[in-house]
Design a protein around this motif. Structure first.
Motif, PDB file in Angstrom:
ATOM      1  N   ASP A  28       0.833  -1.205   0.000  1.00  0.00           N
ATOM      2  CA  ASP A  28       0.000   0.000   0.000  1.00  0.00           C
ATOM      3  C   ASP A  28       0.869   1.258   0.000  1.00  0.00           C
ATOM      4  O   ASP A  28       0.614   2.206  -0.742  1.00  0.00           O
ATOM      5  N   ALA A  29       1.914   1.271   0.808  1.00  0.00           N
ATOM      6  CA  ALA A  29       2.804   2.435   0.878  1.00  0.00           C
ATOM      7  C   ALA A  29       3.515   2.668  -0.450  1.00  0.00           C
ATOM      8  O   ALA A  29       3.666   3.816  -0.887  1.00  0.00           O
ATOM      9  N   ILE A  30       3.941   1.612  -1.108  1.00  0.00           N
ATOM     10  CA  ILE A  30       4.632   1.750  -2.395  1.00  0.00           C
ATOM     11  C   ILE A  30       3.692   2.355  -3.432  1.00  0.00           C
ATOM     12  O   ILE A  30       4.071   3.247  -4.189  1.00  0.00           O
ATOM     13  N   PRO A  68      20.913  -4.832 -14.011  1.00  0.00           N
ATOM     14  CA  PRO A  68      19.491  -4.952 -13.674  1.00  0.00           C
ATOM     15  C   PRO A  68      19.160  -4.954 -12.178  1.00  0.00           C
ATOM     16  O   PRO A  68      18.042  -5.270 -11.795  1.00  0.00           O
ATOM     17  N   ARG A  69      20.108  -4.568 -11.336  1.00  0.00           N
ATOM     18  CA  ARG A  69      19.850  -4.504  -9.892  1.00  0.00           C
ATOM     19  C   ARG A  69      19.212  -3.162  -9.550  1.00  0.00           C
ATOM     20  O   ARG A  69      19.584  -2.129 -10.111  1.00  0.00           O
ATOM     21  N   ILE A  70      18.270  -3.172  -8.601  1.00  0.00           N
ATOM     22  CA  ILE A  70      17.516  -1.978  -8.245  1.00  0.00           C
ATOM     23  C   ILE A  70      17.185  -2.008  -6.759  1.00  0.00           C
ATOM     24  O   ILE A  70      17.073  -3.087  -6.158  1.00  0.00           O
ATOM     25  N   ALA A  71      17.055  -0.831  -6.172  1.00  0.00           N
ATOM     26  CA  ALA A  71      16.574  -0.702  -4.791  1.00  0.00           C
ATOM     27  C   ALA A  71      15.573   0.437  -4.764  1.00  0.00           C
ATOM     28  O   ALA A  71      15.708   1.408  -5.515  1.00  0.00           O
ATOM     29  N   LEU A  72      14.561   0.317  -3.925  1.00  0.00           N
ATOM     30  CA  LEU A  72      13.626   1.429  -3.766  1.00  0.00           C
ATOM     31  C   LEU A  72      13.173   1.537  -2.331  1.00  0.00           C
ATOM     32  O   LEU A  72      13.210   0.573  -1.565  1.00  0.00           O
ATOM     33  N   ILE A  73      12.770   2.751  -1.996  1.00  0.00           N
ATOM     34  CA  ILE A  73      12.279   3.042  -0.659  1.00  0.00           C
ATOM     35  C   ILE A  73      11.128   4.035  -0.799  1.00  0.00           C
ATOM     36  O   ILE A  73      11.216   4.986  -1.570  1.00  0.00           O
ATOM     37  N   PRO A  74      10.012   3.826  -0.077  1.00  0.00           N
ATOM     38  CA  PRO A  74       8.920   4.794  -0.118  1.00  0.00           C
ATOM     39  C   PRO A  74       9.349   6.122   0.504  1.00  0.00           C
ATOM     40  O   PRO A  74      10.183   6.158   1.412  1.00  0.00           O
ATOM     41  N   GLN A  75       8.765   7.200   0.019  1.00  0.00           N
ATOM     42  CA  GLN A  75       9.094   8.536   0.498  1.00  0.00           C
ATOM     43  C   GLN A  75       8.886   8.658   2.008  1.00  0.00           C
ATOM     44  O   GLN A  75       9.711   9.234   2.702  1.00  0.00           O
ATOM     45  N   ASN A  76       7.794   8.121   2.502  1.00  0.00           N
ATOM     46  CA  ASN A  76       7.496   8.237   3.929  1.00  0.00           C
ATOM     47  C   ASN A  76       8.050   7.022   4.674  1.00  0.00           C
ATOM     48  O   ASN A  76       7.333   6.075   4.985  1.00  0.00           O
ATOM     49  N   ALA A  77       9.336   7.072   4.969  1.00  0.00           N
ATOM     50  CA  ALA A  77       9.993   5.944   5.637  1.00  0.00           C
ATOM     51  C   ALA A  77       9.544   5.780   7.084  1.00  0.00           C
ATOM     52  O   ALA A  77       9.786   4.743   7.689  1.00  0.00           O
ATOM     53  N   TYR A 102      11.165   0.560   5.119  1.00  0.00           N
ATOM     54  CA  TYR A 102      11.780  -0.588   4.462  1.00  0.00           C
ATOM     55  C   TYR A 102      12.422  -0.200   3.139  1.00  0.00           C
ATOM     56  O   TYR A 102      11.947   0.677   2.435  1.00  0.00           O
ATOM     57  N   GLN A 103      13.491  -0.899   2.825  1.00  0.00           N
ATOM     58  CA  GLN A 103      14.150  -0.796   1.533  1.00  0.00           C
ATOM     59  C   GLN A 103      13.927  -2.127   0.818  1.00  0.00           C
ATOM     60  O   GLN A 103      14.112  -3.195   1.413  1.00  0.00           O
ATOM     61  N   PHE A 104      13.542  -2.037  -0.446  1.00  0.00           N
ATOM     62  CA  PHE A 104      13.256  -3.215  -1.252  1.00  0.00           C
ATOM     63  C   PHE A 104      14.336  -3.337  -2.320  1.00  0.00           C
ATOM     64  O   PHE A 104      14.602  -2.380  -3.048  1.00  0.00           O
ATOM     65  N   LYS A 105      14.973  -4.511  -2.407  1.00  0.00           N
ATOM     66  CA  LYS A 105      16.031  -4.732  -3.385  1.00  0.00           C
ATOM     67  C   LYS A 105      15.659  -5.907  -4.278  1.00  0.00           C
ATOM     68  O   LYS A 105      15.019  -6.859  -3.829  1.00  0.00           O
ATOM     69  N   GLY A 106      16.092  -5.811  -5.535  1.00  0.00           N
ATOM     70  CA  GLY A 106      15.807  -6.904  -6.448  1.00  0.00           C
ATOM     71  C   GLY A 106      16.403  -6.685  -7.813  1.00  0.00           C
ATOM     72  O   GLY A 106      17.332  -5.886  -7.990  1.00  0.00           O
ATOM     73  N   THR A 107      15.831  -7.383  -8.785  1.00  0.00           N
ATOM     74  CA  THR A 107      16.269  -7.294 -10.170  1.00  0.00           C
ATOM     75  C   THR A 107      15.071  -6.951 -11.042  1.00  0.00           C
ATOM     76  O   THR A 107      13.917  -7.101 -10.617  1.00  0.00           O
ATOM     77  N   VAL A 108      15.370  -6.491 -12.252  1.00  0.00           N
ATOM     78  CA  VAL A 108      14.296  -6.054 -13.139  1.00  0.00           C
ATOM     79  C   VAL A 108      14.354  -6.726 -14.501  1.00  0.00           C
ATOM     80  O   VAL A 108      15.396  -7.198 -14.942  1.00  0.00           O
ATOM     81  N   GLU A 109      13.194  -6.721 -15.145  1.00  0.00           N
ATOM     82  CA  GLU A 109      13.047  -7.018 -16.564  1.00  0.00           C
ATOM     83  C   GLU A 109      12.403  -5.776 -17.159  1.00  0.00           C
ATOM     84  O   GLU A 109      11.552  -5.146 -16.525  1.00  0.00           O
ATOM     85  N   ILE A 110      12.794  -5.431 -18.387  1.00  0.00           N
ATOM     86  CA  ILE A 110      12.279  -4.238 -19.047  1.00  0.00           C
ATOM     87  C   ILE A 110      11.467  -4.667 -20.258  1.00  0.00           C
ATOM     88  O   ILE A 110      11.930  -5.475 -21.075  1.00  0.00           O
ATOM     89  N   PHE A 111      10.257  -4.108 -20.387  1.00  0.00           N
ATOM     90  CA  PHE A 111       9.344  -4.463 -21.476  1.00  0.00           C
ATOM     91  C   PHE A 111       8.979  -3.219 -22.280  1.00  0.00           C
ATOM     92  O   PHE A 111       8.586  -2.207 -21.721  1.00  0.00           O
TER      93      PHE A 111
END
Length: 130
Positions: A8-10, A60-69, A74-83
């Motif tokens: 929900d926060a994301i 393809p490594r990425i990390a994201l964090i919601p503005q209102n920490a 939480y910090q979310f880390k992972g990999t991506v595919e681009i379409f």
């Protein structure tokens, strides 16, 4: 992996997305179009990306964090595919144009969340939570 509160926060918040090129030079940008599809995947719209999308093609490594920490520490880390076409791209185009009709997304980025870390100040900071 992601809880309903995290998801929900994301979706409701601006998120900050971190990438790095193949040499490790970091880049962080605010993104307004990030939406969890389920507990392990986040769909991100590429509306105006330049360095970010170039970095993701190189690394393809990425990390994201919601503005209102404070609300979602939480910090979310992972990999991506681009379409650039197909189901995920069509989803991004419809979503973006429902918000702003003049938007023309260039690609859809599908992030697979592989790790979640606490960014809550205190002794838990930096600890892996999932």
């Amino acid at each position: 992996m992601m809880t309903p509160e995290m998801m929900d926060a994301i979706e409701k918040e601006l998120v900050f997305v971190a990438t790095a090129d193949e040499e490790g030079t970091p880049n962080v940008v605010p993104i307004g179009f990030a939406r969890p599809l389920d507990e392990r995947t986040i769909l991100i719209a590429d509306n105006y990306m330049k360095k970010t999308i170039r970095n993701l093609h190189e690394n393809p490594r990425i990390a994201l964090i919601p503005q209102n920490a404070r609300e979602c520490p939480y910090q979310f880390k992972g990999t991506v595919e681009i379409f650039k076409s197909g189901k995920y791209f069509d989803m991004v185009v419809e979503w973006a144009q429902n918000v702003m009709t003049e938007l023309e997304p260039k690609s859809a980025i599908l992030m697979t969340v592989e790790e979640i870390y606490s960014v809550k100040p205190g002794p838990e900071a930096g600890e892996k939570v999932a």
